[in-house]
Design a protein around this motif. Structure first.
Motif, PDB file in Angstrom:
ATOM      1  N   THR A 187      59.917  -0.761 -44.187  1.00 46.84           N
ATOM      2  CA  THR A 187      60.094  -2.159 -44.586  1.00 46.84           C
ATOM      3  C   THR A 187      59.194  -2.436 -45.782  1.00 46.84           C
ATOM      4  N   ILE A 188      59.475  -3.520 -46.473  1.00 47.71           N
ATOM      5  CA  ILE A 188      58.655  -3.959 -47.595  1.00 47.71           C
ATOM      6  C   ILE A 188      57.956  -5.238 -47.151  1.00 47.71           C
ATOM      7  N   ALA A 189      56.629  -5.221 -47.107  1.00 49.24           N
ATOM      8  CA  ALA A 189      55.854  -6.332 -46.588  1.00 49.24           C
ATOM      9  C   ALA A 189      56.047  -7.613 -47.405  1.00 49.24           C
ATOM     10  N   LEU A 190      56.376  -7.478 -48.679  1.00 49.37           N
ATOM     11  CA  LEU A 190      56.588  -8.635 -49.551  1.00 49.37           C
ATOM     12  C   LEU A 190      57.677  -9.537 -48.991  1.00 49.37           C
ATOM     13  N   PHE A 191      58.735  -8.955 -48.431  1.00 54.79           N
ATOM     14  CA  PHE A 191      59.842  -9.715 -47.893  1.00 54.79           C
ATOM     15  C   PHE A 191      59.589 -10.169 -46.465  1.00 54.79           C
TER      16      PHE A 191
ATOM     17  N   GLY B 260      62.638   5.224 -58.161  1.00 58.26           N
ATOM     18  CA  GLY B 260      61.257   5.658 -58.356  1.00 58.26           C
ATOM     19  C   GLY B 260      60.268   4.506 -58.361  1.00 58.26           C
ATOM     20  N   ALA B 261      60.654   3.396 -58.978  1.00 62.11           N
ATOM     21  CA  ALA B 261      59.766   2.237 -59.054  1.00 62.11           C
ATOM     22  C   ALA B 261      59.529   1.627 -57.677  1.00 62.11           C
ATOM     23  N   VAL B 262      60.591   1.480 -56.885  1.00 63.31           N
ATOM     24  CA  VAL B 262      60.443   0.893 -55.544  1.00 63.31           C
ATOM     25  C   VAL B 262      59.604   1.815 -54.659  1.00 63.31           C
ATOM     26  N   GLU B 263      59.854   3.124 -54.722  1.00 60.56           N
ATOM     27  CA  GLU B 263      59.072   4.062 -53.918  1.00 60.56           C
ATOM     28  C   GLU B 263      57.600   4.057 -54.328  1.00 60.56           C
ATOM     29  N   LYS B 264      57.326   3.934 -55.613  1.00 62.60           N
ATOM     30  CA  LYS B 264      55.943   3.943 -56.092  1.00 62.60           C
ATOM     31  C   LYS B 264      55.224   2.632 -55.763  1.00 62.60           C
ATOM     32  N   LEU B 265      55.876   1.498 -55.987  1.00 59.38           N
ATOM     33  CA  LEU B 265      55.217   0.208 -55.806  1.00 59.38           C
ATOM     34  C   LEU B 265      55.027  -0.171 -54.338  1.00 59.38           C
ATOM     35  N   PHE B 266      55.987   0.191 -53.476  1.00 55.31           N
ATOM     36  CA  PHE B 266      55.944  -0.275 -52.094  1.00 55.31           C
ATOM     37  C   PHE B 266      55.711   0.839 -51.071  1.00 55.31           C
ATOM     38  N   SER B 267      55.546   2.083 -51.497  1.00 51.77           N
ATOM     39  CA  SER B 267      55.282   3.233 -50.619  1.00 51.77           C
ATOM     40  C   SER B 267      56.314   3.351 -49.504  1.00 51.77           C
TER      41      SER B 267
ATOM     42  N   ASP C 233      57.567  -2.482 -65.148  1.00 51.66           N
ATOM     43  CA  ASP C 233      58.564  -2.970 -66.088  1.00 51.66           C
ATOM     44  C   ASP C 233      59.964  -2.969 -65.480  1.00 51.66           C
ATOM     45  N   VAL C 234      60.254  -1.998 -64.617  1.00 52.18           N
ATOM     46  CA  VAL C 234      61.594  -1.860 -64.054  1.00 52.18           C
ATOM     47  C   VAL C 234      61.892  -3.012 -63.099  1.00 52.18           C
TER      48      VAL C 234
END
Length: 97
Positions: free
Chosen positions: A90-94, A43-50, A7-8
């Protein structure tokens, strides 16, 4: 307000300015829920993207006035978060992987 990690984070922001921040400073841009706090975004970024987040900056983007013919409307205001990651993360999505 109780928001889950999904949601965040509303969507990633992919623009030229966000791309420059990603290349030079390990910074990623997201559109986030209007009521979310910096702690919730972290918290959301750390949880979703490790990944490990070292900093969060937020701002409210004002909605633009738009017209269709003679009718004038307004887009809603939205919140943007710039997230700085720990060195090496890094975030693989980007990255397009």
């Amino acid at each position: 307000m109780n928001l889950t990690a999904q949601d965040v984070i509303v969507r990633p922001i992919i623009s030229e300015k966000a791309e420059i921040g990603r290349e030079t400073g390990r910074q990623y841009a997201f559109q986030v829920h209007r009521e979310s706090t910096k702690i919730q975004v972290k918290g959301a970024v750390e949880k979703l993207f490790s990944v490990k987040v070292t900093g969060v900056r937020t701002s409210i983007a004002r909605g633009k006035n738009k017209r269709v013919g003679r009718h004038v409307g307004r887009r809603p205001n939205w919140k943007k978060a710039i997230v700085t990651l720990k060195e090496g993360d890094t975030i693989a999505l980007f990255e397009g992987k």
